[in-house]
Scaffold this active site. Structure first.
Site, PDB file in Angstrom:
ATOM      1  N   GLY A 196      20.716  62.247 -20.391  1.00  0.00           N
ATOM      2  CA  GLY A 196      19.916  61.024 -20.463  1.00  0.00           C
ATOM      3  C   GLY A 196      20.786  59.830 -20.174  1.00  0.00           C
ATOM      4  N   ARG A 197      21.678  59.523 -21.136  1.00  0.00           N
ATOM      5  CA  ARG A 197      22.593  58.396 -20.991  1.00  0.00           C
ATOM      6  C   ARG A 197      23.374  58.461 -19.681  1.00  0.00           C
ATOM      7  NH1 ARG A 197      24.975  56.070 -25.477  1.00  0.00           N
ATOM      8  NH2 ARG A 197      24.506  58.005 -26.587  1.00  0.00           N
ATOM      9  N   CYS A 254      17.274  36.133 -36.551  1.00  0.00           N
ATOM     10  CA  CYS A 254      17.656  35.558 -37.839  1.00  0.00           C
ATOM     11  C   CYS A 254      18.367  36.619 -38.679  1.00  0.00           C
ATOM     12  CB  CYS A 254      16.414  35.028 -38.556  1.00  0.00           C
ATOM     13  SG  CYS A 254      16.798  33.991 -39.971  1.00  0.00           S
ATOM     14  N   GLU A 255      19.514  37.065 -38.185  1.00  0.00           N
ATOM     15  CA  GLU A 255      20.332  38.085 -38.833  1.00  0.00           C
ATOM     16  C   GLU A 255      21.792  37.799 -38.513  1.00  0.00           C
ATOM     17  OE1 GLU A 255      19.580  40.679 -40.755  1.00  0.00           O
ATOM     18  OE2 GLU A 255      17.390  40.527 -40.620  1.00  0.00           O
ATOM     19  N   TYR A 282      19.096  53.582 -24.126  1.00  0.00           N
ATOM     20  CA  TYR A 282      18.904  53.220 -25.534  1.00  0.00           C
ATOM     21  C   TYR A 282      18.940  51.707 -25.766  1.00  0.00           C
ATOM     22  CZ  TYR A 282      19.771  58.170 -25.758  1.00  0.00           C
ATOM     23  OH  TYR A 282      19.700  59.521 -25.526  1.00  0.00           O
TER      24      TYR A 282
END
Length: 443
Positions: A292-293, A361-362, A390
């Site tokens: 996949g990756r 906002c983290e 991903y």
């Protein structure tokens, strides 16, 4: 600066991908923007297929759609002769809507719902990869209701721990996935499957992890799976026509990452299969893998617009972009590392070290720590490399931020394959109960 695929710096000093100047892409499609180098995706797929053809063995290369699943990608995978892995009804629906041949679809997952199994059975998919005893019985019962016999692989854990992040290691004994070979569970699963009339056992599936840079883990997995296959033949008089060795083949994200050529992984796996099974006078199985990756990862680039900055003398300079953990949660999840350039000023000399912050906002919404760049200005375009896997797949609407558009670029042409979400998309599934509705406001 390490550039992947068709990426280059053009005469204007701009990053160009697939023959498209990314500053033009930003004007046309906005930012954040996922850009996929179609030629590089196709090249990776072709490398896998060519490497297997050289072995003379029967094979299937199944694209692991969890890495990046949109209809255009499913079409591309089909054109390149690949099969397709799905792990949910949403991925299955996407593949079917794209017209992907159902007989080349493999359905994974450790907790398939009855509804998902029904959907897959009605579509006549090629194979289920069964993860546990509950699923064995459930699949057999639902298949009986439909009057069908279905092909299955049993997912086994061979007890091989790949050198990767704990969250993406899956082949060890302590894993939520599969039947364990070491404690006898896998053998009991084979016995059970052979006794269920609606299930046709093709073989076993093993996946040892992700982002793997060596072949020894795959060789060890083959040894364990081969020994298990030989045990099953001796005790149950059953042979496996298919062995699936999963995926996990690494890519280069940053300097220091040293993935092997894709053909090297394939040769290591197939040489081990030939050696182990031939020595036991066991019929050579068909080999399946699930990249996949390594198909889409380094073909993806995310383009952002720089907004604000905050300089803390003697500590750090933060530079904020118009995206962040909503379009790339991997740094927050895995402490993943990325490289990036100012796409509109790619030839200029680095003058400062900055850290790239997202707009959520983290405090943990950071994309890259300590990045060398030219003096950054508001309005600059930042291109973050190797975001094809991903990133879109894990994107969210946290803070009700709209998910970006996706474009495929090739030979100077840019095609929109996913439209940017609209505000109507954001509230499209919201409902306001009658008791909360305001007079005179349409709801």
């Amino acid at each position: 600066m390490y550039l992947h695929g068709t990426s280059r710096i053009n005469d204007k000093g701009h990053l160009e991908i697939g023959g498209c100047d990314v500053t033009d892409l930003a004007k046309e499609f906005g930012t954040p923007l996922y850009i996929v180098d179609e030629a590089l995706v196709r090249q990776r797929a072709q490398e896998y297929v060519a490497a297997f053809r050289e072995t003379g063995l029967r094979f299937q290369v199944a694209y692991a759609s969890k890495a990046f699943c949109v209809m255009a990608m499913c079409r591309l995978a089909e054109e390149e002769g690949m099969s397709l892995d799905v792990v949910s009804d949403g991925e299955l629906y996407t593949a079917l809507q794209a017209g992907f041949p159902a007989e080349r679809i493999h359905f994974h997952g450790n907790n398939k719902t009855p509804e998902e199994i029904e959907m897959a059975l009605k579509a006549n998919i090629g194979c289920f990869v069964v993860d546990n005893f509950v699923e064995l019985q459930l699949l057999n019962a639902i298949a009986a209701d439909h009057g069908k016999q279905v092909n299955i692989l049993l997912r086994v854990t061979p007890g091989v721990e790949a050198h990767t992040h704990d969250y993406i290691s899956t082949g060890q004994q302590d894993s939520k996935f599969g039947f364990d070979i070491g404690n006898g569970t896998a053998f009991e699963a084979v016995k059970t499957a052979l006794g269920l009339p609606q299930l046709k056992l093709l073989g076993v599936h093993s996946h040892i992890g992700s982002q793997i840079f060596e072949v020894e883990g795959f060789r060890m997995a083959v040894e364990k799976v081969a020994a298990f296959s030989i045990e099953v033949r001796a005790k149950l008089e059953a042979t496996f026509p298919v062995i699936n060795l999963g995926g996990g083949f690494g890519i280069r994200y940053v300097e220091g990452d040293k993935p092997l050529p894709l053909g090297t992984y394939v040769k290591a796996i197939t040489d081990a299969i030939i050696g182990e099974f031939t020595a036991a006078d066991y019929p050579l199985p068909e080999i399946w893998v699930e990249p996949g990756r390594s198909i889409v990862g380094d073909a993806g680039t995310t383009l952002y617009t720089v907004g604000t900055s905050k300089d803390i003398p003697g500590v750090r300079k933060y530079v904020a972009v118009d995206g962040g953990m909503t379009d790339n949660p991997r740094p927050a999840l895995y402490e993943s590392k990325y490289e990036a350039v100012l796409a509109n000023r790619a030839k200029e000399t680095a003058e400062e070290v900055v850290s790239i912050a997202g707009k959520c906002c983290e405090s943990g919404d950071m994309l890259i720590w300590d990045l060398n760049l030219p003096k950054v200005q508001s309005g600059d375009l930042l291109a973050v490399f190797c975001t094809g896997a991903y990133n879109y797949a894990m994107a969210s609407n946290y803070n009700r931020i709209r998910r970006p558009a996706v474009v495929f670029v090739r030979d100077g042409q840019a095609d929109l394959v996913v439209a940017r979400e609209s505000y109507d998309n954001i509230v499209g599934n919201d409902l306001i109960p009658a008791r909360l509705r305001k007079q005179g406001v349409a709801n």
